[in-house]
Write a protein that holds these residues in place. Structure first.
Motif, PDB file in Angstrom:
ATOM      1  N   PHE A   6      25.403  20.660  52.039  1.00  0.00           N
ATOM      2  CA  PHE A   6      24.972  20.678  50.583  1.00  0.00           C
ATOM      3  C   PHE A   6      24.223  19.434  50.327  1.00  0.00           C
ATOM      4  O   PHE A   6      24.479  18.381  50.614  1.00  0.00           O
ATOM      5  N   VAL A   7      22.916  19.866  49.555  1.00  0.00           N
ATOM      6  CA  VAL A   7      22.212  18.645  49.107  1.00  0.00           C
ATOM      7  C   VAL A   7      21.957  18.658  47.639  1.00  0.00           C
ATOM      8  O   VAL A   7      21.637  19.635  47.015  1.00  0.00           O
ATOM      9  N   ILE A   8      22.582  17.700  47.025  1.00  0.00           N
ATOM     10  CA  ILE A   8      22.161  17.508  45.529  1.00  0.00           C
ATOM     11  C   ILE A   8      20.840  16.387  45.408  1.00  0.00           C
ATOM     12  O   ILE A   8      21.068  15.266  45.638  1.00  0.00           O
ATOM     13  N   ALA A   9      19.963  16.948  44.798  1.00  0.00           N
ATOM     14  CA  ALA A   9      18.733  16.187  44.846  1.00  0.00           C
ATOM     15  C   ALA A   9      18.491  16.009  43.215  1.00  0.00           C
ATOM     16  O   ALA A   9      17.452  16.538  42.605  1.00  0.00           O
ATOM     17  N   PRO A  10      19.032  14.907  42.557  1.00  0.00           N
ATOM     18  CA  PRO A  10      18.413  14.533  41.300  1.00  0.00           C
ATOM     19  C   PRO A  10      17.083  14.196  41.205  1.00  0.00           C
ATOM     20  O   PRO A  10      16.477  13.416  42.161  1.00  0.00           O
ATOM     21  N   CYS A  11      16.433  14.172  40.022  1.00  0.00           N
ATOM     22  CA  CYS A  11      15.192  13.725  39.973  1.00  0.00           C
ATOM     23  C   CYS A  11      14.798  13.681  38.490  1.00  0.00           C
ATOM     24  O   CYS A  11      15.205  13.980  37.390  1.00  0.00           O
ATOM     25  N   ALA A  12      13.897  12.318  38.118  1.00  0.00           N
ATOM     26  CA  ALA A  12      13.968  11.981  36.844  1.00  0.00           C
ATOM     27  C   ALA A  12      12.524  12.477  36.247  1.00  0.00           C
ATOM     28  O   ALA A  12      12.090  13.437  37.057  1.00  0.00           O
ATOM     29  N   LEU A  13      12.352  12.131  35.159  1.00  0.00           N
ATOM     30  CA  LEU A  13      11.183  12.606  34.153  1.00  0.00           C
ATOM     31  C   LEU A  13      10.511  11.569  33.935  1.00  0.00           C
ATOM     32  O   LEU A  13      10.987  10.654  33.650  1.00  0.00           O
ATOM     33  N   VAL A  14       8.981  11.844  33.799  1.00  0.00           N
ATOM     34  CA  VAL A  14       8.340  10.516  32.967  1.00  0.00           C
ATOM     35  C   VAL A  14       8.130  11.140  31.614  1.00  0.00           C
ATOM     36  O   VAL A  14       7.749  12.207  31.262  1.00  0.00           O
ATOM     37  N   SER A  15       8.505  10.184  30.560  1.00  0.00           N
ATOM     38  CA  SER A  15       8.545  10.587  29.180  1.00  0.00           C
ATOM     39  C   SER A  15       7.193   9.890  28.531  1.00  0.00           C
ATOM     40  O   SER A  15       6.554   9.107  29.131  1.00  0.00           O
ATOM     41  N   GLN A  16       7.018  10.660  27.477  1.00  0.00           N
ATOM     42  CA  GLN A  16       5.912  10.090  26.662  1.00  0.00           C
ATOM     43  C   GLN A  16       6.160   8.662  26.231  1.00  0.00           C
ATOM     44  O   GLN A  16       4.937   7.818  26.412  1.00  0.00           O
ATOM     45  N   GLU A  17       7.025   8.195  25.995  1.00  0.00           N
ATOM     46  CA  GLU A  17       7.497   6.743  25.704  1.00  0.00           C
ATOM     47  C   GLU A  17       7.254   5.636  26.960  1.00  0.00           C
ATOM     48  O   GLU A  17       6.146   4.902  26.681  1.00  0.00           O
ATOM     49  N   MET A  18       7.194   6.436  28.320  1.00  0.00           N
ATOM     50  CA  MET A  18       6.635   5.417  29.244  1.00  0.00           C
ATOM     51  C   MET A  18       5.516   5.740  29.508  1.00  0.00           C
ATOM     52  O   MET A  18       4.755   4.468  29.868  1.00  0.00           O
TER      53      MET A  18
END
Length: 344
Positions: free
Chosen positions: A217-229
């Motif tokens: 099983f592969v759990i692949a979390p991923c972030a977002l780039v926010s407007q604040e960033m």
């Protein structure tokens, strides 16, 4: 793995360059996962204090003010801030695999911290080699970071981002019979249209391929780039053209490479959930176990050195020192004393 259980996979924007706020958001996501019946939650690469996108947007000299801030907001293991996370894991009865920038004295490392449902550390690893411009900020690890961890949930392993492009590193975890892999990623919103290898299509395929190659099983979390960033990092039109908002592409794959959780939109924050069934592992291994019946160790083998490398080794020999002092105090002739001392 002996029984099925539910996992949570994070797709969210970090509290960029704000460790205190980042820990609050981390615990809030942990609470949400627990309330929805998850036994394990996985966070993106350098979730705390966020991925340092400024490395890709400007020169090392121009980035120094942000580098300083990044050092100050990186997590120190064993600190009061880290204790808040481990206590939350114990309170919620939740396994946590946390991506973070680890501050160790004057150096930073891309780390993954594995915590069990009692709040105890079961593993700490560092990215074996930082990728491209990341090497201007982060150090590298050694073979001790290529290990799996046996837990009541199953055998856990973890890698960050383009570590999944290193075939030998991947095989080292396959060979340790990894069942649940956490592959942590930042967002896929950099250099869109100019660098296909950094995009979502290629890198989600890498995670899917990992599941098929290792039958895990592969759990692949991923972030977002926010407007604040973006407001902080993209200070001119040139930089704004290099980094976009969003870029979330979190996934959970079964050991046959199938999607077992419905993806979120690339600009959408939330948690992906999936039930991991150990039966799926058996069916996949029956087809092609890369370190069992489908391997050829008589033709190719992997040599893995898992020793931890330290910059200084201290050797203390108090017993020898005592024996030397004792010899110097005995009333014997000089020739005999010299002979005995040499033997010691």
């Amino acid at each position: 793995m002996k029984t099925s259980f539910k996992v949570a996979c994070v797709q969210a924007a970090p509290a960029f360059l704000d460790l205190e706020r980042g820990i609050e958001k981390t615990i809030a996501l942990m609470e949400c996962a627990s309330e929805n019946g998850a036994k394990l939650i996985a966070f993106p690469e350098t979730w705390l204090p966020g991925y340092p996108w400024f490395l890709w947007l400007d020169s090392p000299a121009a980035n120094m003010p942000l580098v300083y801030r990044y050092h100050q907001e990186s997590l120190v293991l064993g600190s009061e801030q880290a204790e808040l996370i481990s206590k939350a894991a114990a309170r919620l009865g939740l396994y946590v695999v946390l991506g973070y920038s680890e501050r160790d004295k004057g150096s930073l490392y891309i780390g993954q911290w594995l915590i069990n449902d009692h709040g105890e550390t079961i593993g700490v690893r560092r990215k074996l080699k930082a990728t491209h411009v990341e090497r201007t900020l982060f150090g590298e690890s050694d073979g001790s970071s290529l290990t799996t961890y046996d837990t009541p949930l199953g055998t856990l392993g973890a890698l960050c981002c383009w570590e999944h492009l290193q075939p030998l590193s991947k095989y080292s975890l396959f060979a340790q019979h990894e069942e649940i892999h956490i592959g942590a990623w930042p967002s896929f919103s950099l250099y869109k249209g100019a660098a296909n290898a950094l995009g979502a299509e290629v890198n989600t395929a890498i995670s899917r391929t990992y599941a098929v190659e290792g039958q895990c099983f592969v759990i692949a979390p991923c972030a977002l780039v926010s407007q604040e960033m973006l407001d902080l990092l993209c200070t001119d039109e040139k930089k704004s053209a290099l980094l976009d908002i969003g870029g979330g592409q979190a996934r959970i794959y079964g050991p046959d490479g199938s999607d077992i959780a419905s993806p979120l939109g690339e600009n959408e924050e939330g948690l992906l959930y999936a039930e991991l069934d150990p039966v799926a592992l058996i069916f996949a291994k029956m087809a092609a176990d890369p370190v069992g019946h489908y391997s050829r160790p008589d033709v190719t083998q992997l040599l893995l050195d898992r020793r931890s490398r330290k910059p200084m080794l201290t050797i203390d020999q108090p017993k020898v020192r005592e024996e030397v002092d004792e010899l110097c105090d005995t009333s014997v002739d000089d020739k005999s004393a010299s002979l005995n001392l040499g033997e010691k």
